[in-house]
Design a protein around this motif. Structure first.
Motif, PDB file in Angstrom:
ATOM      1  N   LEU A  60     -19.598  53.656  32.241  1.00 35.71           N
ATOM      2  CA  LEU A  60     -18.881  54.000  33.470  1.00 35.71           C
ATOM      3  C   LEU A  60     -19.036  55.500  33.684  1.00 35.71           C
ATOM      4  O   LEU A  60     -19.049  55.994  34.801  1.00 35.71           O
ATOM      5  CB  LEU A  60     -17.403  53.635  33.367  1.00 35.71           C
ATOM      6  N   MET A  95     -13.989  45.318  29.572  1.00 40.78           N
ATOM      7  CA  MET A  95     -13.106  46.478  29.626  1.00 40.78           C
ATOM      8  C   MET A  95     -11.800  46.162  30.337  1.00 40.78           C
ATOM      9  O   MET A  95     -11.776  45.430  31.330  1.00 40.78           O
ATOM     10  CB  MET A  95     -13.795  47.634  30.331  1.00 40.78           C
ATOM     11  N   PHE A  97      -8.407  48.193  31.967  1.00 42.16           N
ATOM     12  CA  PHE A  97      -8.040  49.523  32.443  1.00 42.16           C
ATOM     13  C   PHE A  97      -6.533  49.759  32.405  1.00 42.16           C
ATOM     14  O   PHE A  97      -5.749  48.817  32.467  1.00 42.16           O
ATOM     15  CB  PHE A  97      -8.498  49.705  33.894  1.00 42.16           C
ATOM     16  N   ASN A 101      -6.567  47.077  37.748  1.00 40.84           N
ATOM     17  CA  ASN A 101      -7.695  46.910  38.660  1.00 40.84           C
ATOM     18  C   ASN A 101      -8.049  45.461  38.957  1.00 40.84           C
ATOM     19  O   ASN A 101      -9.218  45.103  39.064  1.00 40.84           O
ATOM     20  CB  ASN A 101      -8.938  47.639  38.126  1.00 40.84           C
ATOM     21  N   LEU A 102      -7.024  44.626  39.080  1.00 39.14           N
ATOM     22  CA  LEU A 102      -7.289  43.267  39.568  1.00 39.14           C
ATOM     23  C   LEU A 102      -7.641  43.352  41.040  1.00 39.14           C
ATOM     24  O   LEU A 102      -7.332  44.344  41.706  1.00 39.14           O
ATOM     25  CB  LEU A 102      -6.045  42.395  39.379  1.00 39.14           C
ATOM     26  N   PHE A 103      -8.305  42.305  41.545  1.00 44.73           N
ATOM     27  CA  PHE A 103      -8.659  42.286  42.962  1.00 44.73           C
ATOM     28  C   PHE A 103      -7.456  41.745  43.742  1.00 44.73           C
ATOM     29  O   PHE A 103      -7.123  40.566  43.612  1.00 44.73           O
ATOM     30  CB  PHE A 103      -9.905  41.424  43.184  1.00 44.73           C
ATOM     31  N   PRO A 104      -6.800  42.596  44.535  1.00 46.54           N
ATOM     32  CA  PRO A 104      -5.511  42.203  45.108  1.00 46.54           C
ATOM     33  C   PRO A 104      -5.611  41.101  46.164  1.00 46.54           C
ATOM     34  O   PRO A 104      -4.637  40.416  46.433  1.00 46.54           O
ATOM     35  CB  PRO A 104      -4.999  43.507  45.744  1.00 46.54           C
ATOM     36  N   HIS A 105      -6.818  40.931  46.733  1.00 45.39           N
ATOM     37  CA  HIS A 105      -6.964  39.958  47.814  1.00 45.39           C
ATOM     38  C   HIS A 105      -7.348  38.575  47.292  1.00 45.39           C
ATOM     39  O   HIS A 105      -7.530  37.649  48.072  1.00 45.39           O
ATOM     40  CB  HIS A 105      -8.019  40.454  48.810  1.00 45.39           C
ATOM     41  N   ARG A 110      -8.940  33.151  41.010  1.00 43.91           N
ATOM     42  CA  ARG A 110     -10.217  33.648  41.558  1.00 43.91           C
ATOM     43  C   ARG A 110     -10.634  34.951  40.887  1.00 43.91           C
ATOM     44  O   ARG A 110     -11.818  35.213  40.686  1.00 43.91           O
ATOM     45  CB  ARG A 110     -10.131  33.859  43.079  1.00 43.91           C
ATOM     46  N   PRO A 115     -16.064  36.588  38.686  1.00 50.44           N
ATOM     47  CA  PRO A 115     -17.093  37.257  37.880  1.00 50.44           C
ATOM     48  C   PRO A 115     -17.933  36.274  37.053  1.00 50.44           C
ATOM     49  O   PRO A 115     -19.135  36.484  36.894  1.00 50.44           O
ATOM     50  CB  PRO A 115     -16.289  38.192  36.965  1.00 50.44           C
ATOM     51  N   TYR A 147      -0.945  35.818  43.862  1.00 46.68           N
ATOM     52  CA  TYR A 147      -1.764  36.997  44.109  1.00 46.68           C
ATOM     53  C   TYR A 147      -1.260  38.132  43.221  1.00 46.68           C
ATOM     54  O   TYR A 147      -0.042  38.265  43.016  1.00 46.68           O
ATOM     55  CB  TYR A 147      -1.710  37.391  45.586  1.00 46.68           C
ATOM     56  N   PRO A 149      -0.550  41.314  43.450  1.00 49.43           N
ATOM     57  CA  PRO A 149       0.580  42.186  43.784  1.00 49.43           C
ATOM     58  C   PRO A 149       1.933  41.506  43.594  1.00 49.43           C
ATOM     59  O   PRO A 149       2.957  42.178  43.549  1.00 49.43           O
ATOM     60  CB  PRO A 149       0.355  42.526  45.266  1.00 49.43           C
ATOM     61  N   LYS A 150       1.927  40.179  43.504  1.00 49.47           N
ATOM     62  CA  LYS A 150       3.180  39.455  43.293  1.00 49.47           C
ATOM     63  C   LYS A 150       3.506  39.292  41.812  1.00 49.47           C
ATOM     64  O   LYS A 150       4.509  38.685  41.465  1.00 49.47           O
ATOM     65  CB  LYS A 150       3.090  38.057  43.934  1.00 49.47           C
ATOM     66  N   ARG A 163      -9.650  38.052  32.524  1.00 49.80           N
ATOM     67  CA  ARG A 163     -10.835  38.224  33.371  1.00 49.80           C
ATOM     68  C   ARG A 163     -12.005  38.786  32.564  1.00 49.80           C
ATOM     69  O   ARG A 163     -13.136  38.337  32.710  1.00 49.80           O
ATOM     70  CB  ARG A 163     -10.497  39.160  34.539  1.00 49.80           C
ATOM     71  N   ALA A 164     -11.693  39.763  31.697  1.00 52.23           N
ATOM     72  CA  ALA A 164     -12.760  40.348  30.882  1.00 52.23           C
ATOM     73  C   ALA A 164     -13.252  39.344  29.842  1.00 52.23           C
ATOM     74  O   ALA A 164     -14.458  39.194  29.628  1.00 52.23           O
ATOM     75  CB  ALA A 164     -12.262  41.623  30.211  1.00 52.23           C
TER      76      ALA A 164
ATOM     77  N   GLY B 109     -10.600  52.348  41.243  1.00 53.46           N
ATOM     78  CA  GLY B 109     -10.536  51.380  40.147  1.00 53.46           C
ATOM     79  C   GLY B 109     -11.181  50.048  40.493  1.00 53.46           C
ATOM     80  O   GLY B 109     -11.649  49.331  39.615  1.00 53.46           O
ATOM     81  N   GLN B 110     -11.208  49.719  41.794  1.00 52.39           N
ATOM     82  CA  GLN B 110     -11.831  48.459  42.199  1.00 52.39           C
ATOM     83  C   GLN B 110     -13.336  48.500  41.967  1.00 52.39           C
ATOM     84  O   GLN B 110     -13.936  47.530  41.539  1.00 52.39           O
ATOM     85  CB  GLN B 110     -11.530  48.178  43.686  1.00 52.39           C
ATOM     86  N   LEU B 117     -17.364  44.745  34.946  1.00 47.47           N
ATOM     87  CA  LEU B 117     -17.597  43.301  34.855  1.00 47.47           C
ATOM     88  C   LEU B 117     -19.077  42.968  35.005  1.00 47.47           C
ATOM     89  O   LEU B 117     -19.490  41.847  34.740  1.00 47.47           O
ATOM     90  CB  LEU B 117     -16.795  42.564  35.935  1.00 47.47           C
ATOM     91  N   LEU B 119     -20.735  43.112  37.930  1.00 52.50           N
ATOM     92  CA  LEU B 119     -21.036  42.538  39.246  1.00 52.50           C
ATOM     93  C   LEU B 119     -22.101  43.383  39.934  1.00 52.50           C
ATOM     94  O   LEU B 119     -22.098  44.603  39.831  1.00 52.50           O
ATOM     95  CB  LEU B 119     -19.773  42.499  40.113  1.00 52.50           C
ATOM     96  N   GLN B 132     -11.145  44.227  51.275  1.00 49.15           N
ATOM     97  CA  GLN B 132     -10.023  45.172  51.206  1.00 49.15           C
ATOM     98  C   GLN B 132     -10.178  46.276  52.241  1.00 49.15           C
ATOM     99  O   GLN B 132      -9.201  46.715  52.849  1.00 49.15           O
ATOM    100  CB  GLN B 132      -9.938  45.779  49.809  1.00 49.15           C
ATOM    101  N   ARG B 135      -9.143  45.358  55.929  1.00 45.90           N
ATOM    102  CA  ARG B 135      -7.718  45.457  56.268  1.00 45.90           C
ATOM    103  C   ARG B 135      -7.375  46.851  56.784  1.00 45.90           C
ATOM    104  O   ARG B 135      -6.545  47.020  57.648  1.00 45.90           O
ATOM    105  CB  ARG B 135      -6.876  45.153  55.030  1.00 45.90           C
ATOM    106  N   ILE B 208      -2.183  43.147  52.645  1.00 43.89           N
ATOM    107  CA  ILE B 208      -2.320  42.662  51.269  1.00 43.89           C
ATOM    108  C   ILE B 208      -0.969  42.262  50.694  1.00 43.89           C
ATOM    109  O   ILE B 208      -0.848  41.335  49.922  1.00 43.89           O
ATOM    110  CB  ILE B 208      -2.976  43.758  50.397  1.00 43.89           C
ATOM    111  N   ARG B 212       3.378  35.312  50.521  1.00 49.02           N
ATOM    112  CA  ARG B 212       2.677  34.043  50.655  1.00 49.02           C
ATOM    113  C   ARG B 212       3.486  32.944  50.008  1.00 49.02           C
ATOM    114  O   ARG B 212       4.228  33.186  49.105  1.00 49.02           O
ATOM    115  CB  ARG B 212       1.325  34.101  49.936  1.00 49.02           C
TER     116      ARG B 212
END
Lengths: 256, 212
Positions: A60, A95, A97, A101-105, A110, A115, A147, A149-150, A163-164, B109-110, B117, B119, B132, B135, B208, B212
């Protein structure tokens, strides 16, 4: 598990790694060899280069010089790294962090499955099965359709670990995985990490959690001013630090 | 009421100029922003120069360059084509800045998570970053669409028969100096309002943090 590096085969090594940012030396002359199954904890004051060292392992941060070797594949960073080599390295090394750094959407499921589909070419069904097994393992199967953020910070970090792991890494890097969490949530993350260590995962953990470092790590590495100043059996280092800088740092931690 | 009918008949042309220019701008703007994020310094520099030049020229000047300059030379452009090219380029420059800002708003960080990963670049942008960034970009894009709708009045100067052109002709031929332009204003507002509402709706839907 033992602290004798010859017990496991060397799985990862950094040699002579140096990283500079605009004249400021972040990491200098770092050599680190990690055996298969070994858990190494890196501690040190902020700015000591421990995160940078970790980030140099999976490139990185690309070191200015030095070699990074994982599973026998050696990359000379000064010469430039080919895309395929980089991708292979990142396949072998997972890795986690500080900021998750999860994908919030994307849903938790998922996050863990995407990945796998993209990197390993697993079908969605295969990936989801593996994801659910791992979410089960970190105690979050019930959150699969939520999701990020929840979710609480501790939950997010456990999802990030799943995820890793879903990409079947041979080495896991943890960059202050509990620093953004309050103590109780940190504990659930540490429990998952301990479980992982017990299963024989090779782990390198940058942390301020001295207790975890003593209990779980096979080796403690102390960094200061971009260099490794001391390393060894965690209990031994904590009980009888050999270097003055280690002593002052440890007493600062203990006095809190 | 004849005044209103004349103006309403020109609405489809105004919408076509606006819509086509926006579509051109949205696509070319995407290309520009991607060029500005390539590893190659020269490409980045050129893309930035294009954006700065396009944003630095008054739209009407660019319109005249395209129509009278380029469009009457080797290539023949009719007024509508010239209008869409000129306003499309202005939109591209502007929207590329909107996209750029929205990409900057996506947490670093994204990108790092995607890298760690393993990707690829395409998956990273298509599946993680763009959803993201979108939005963040939507409000700016809709604001630009509303500006563009109003700025489309400029293309009356090269003879595209949109709202402003027919309102002007109507005013001259009937001697009614005020009414056609007041009606034109009302029609612009009426067309812009749904866009503003759309913006609010999308912002809400794409948030975001929505429950839900």
């Amino acid at each position: 598990m033992t602290t004798d590096p010859s017990a496991g085969q060397a799985i990862l090594s950094l040699s002579n790694v140096r990283k500079e940012y605009a004249g400021h030396v972040a990491v200098d002359d770092v050599d680190l060899t990690v055996s298969a199954g070994e858990v190494v904890a890196i501690i040190g004051p902020s700015g000591s280069g421990k995160s940078t060292t970790l980030r140099c392992i999976n490139l990185l941060e690309v070191p200015d010089s030095g070699t990074v070797s994982v599973l026998g594949r050696t990359l000379d960073t000064a010469r430039g790294v080919k895309h395929a080599e980089l991708m292979q390295l990142r396949r072998d090394v997972g890795m986690v962090f500080q900021s998750f750094n999860l994908f919030p959407h994307l849903t938790v499921l998922r996050n863990v499955s995407l990945p796998q589909e993209r990197v390993l070419g697993r079908s969605r069904k295969e990936a989801d099965e593996r994801s659910m097994a791992l979410l089960e393992q970190v105690g979050l199967a019930s959150k699969a359709s939520a999701y990020p953020p929840k979710c609480s910070g501790g939950q997010q970090q456990r999802v990030a670990i799943a995820r890793a792991l879903a990409l079947d890494p041979k080495v896991m890097l943890f960059d202050e995985p509990t620093s953004a969490l309050d103590p109780e949530l940190g504990l659930e993350v540490l429990a998952v990490m301990r479980q992982l260590a017990d299963k024989g995962m090779t782990m390198i953990v940058v942390t301020h959690e001295i207790h975890f470092a003593t209990e779980v790590a096979d080796r403690l590495v102390v960094m200061s001013d971009g260099r490794i100043i001391e390393q060894g059996d965690p209990k031994a280092v904590l009980a009888d630090p050999q270097v003055e800088r280690t002593r002052t740092f440890l007493s600062a931690i203990r006095d809190r | 009421m004849d005044h209103l009918v004349i103006i309403l008949e020109a609405v489809p042309t105004t919408l076509a100029v606006t819509g086509a220019s926006f579509a051109v701008g949205a696509l070319v703007g995407l290309v520009l922003v991607l060029l500005r994020r390539t590893p190659w310094l020269l490409v980045r520099g050129l893309a930035r120069l294009v954006v700065d030049v396009l944003r630095g020229i008054p739209p009407i000047v660019l319109l005249f360059i395209v129509f009278f300059g380029i469009g009457s030379g080797a290539i023949r452009l009719d007024p509508f084509q010239a209008a869409v090219i000129a306003l499309g380029l202005v939109s591209a420059a502007h929207l590329s800045e909107v996209y750029r800002g929205s990409l900057l708003a996506v947490h670093r960080g994204q990108f790092e998570a995607c890298q760690a990963l393993g990707l690829g670049r395409r998956t990273t942008y298509a599946r993680v970053i763009a959803p993201q960034a979108a939005r963040v970009a939507v409000p700016g894009m809709v604001t630009w669409a509303i500006s563009l709708l109003k700025d489309s009045a400029l293309v009356s100067t090269i003879g595209v028969a949109e709202i402003m052109l027919v309102a002007g002709q109507d005013a001259r031929s009937t001697g009614a100096g005020l009414l056609p332009f007041v009606l034109a204003s009302a029609v612009y507002i009426a067309l812009g309002t749904p866009l503003a509402l759309l913006s609010r709706y999308l912002e809400d839907r794409l948030s975001i943090e929505r429950s839900r």
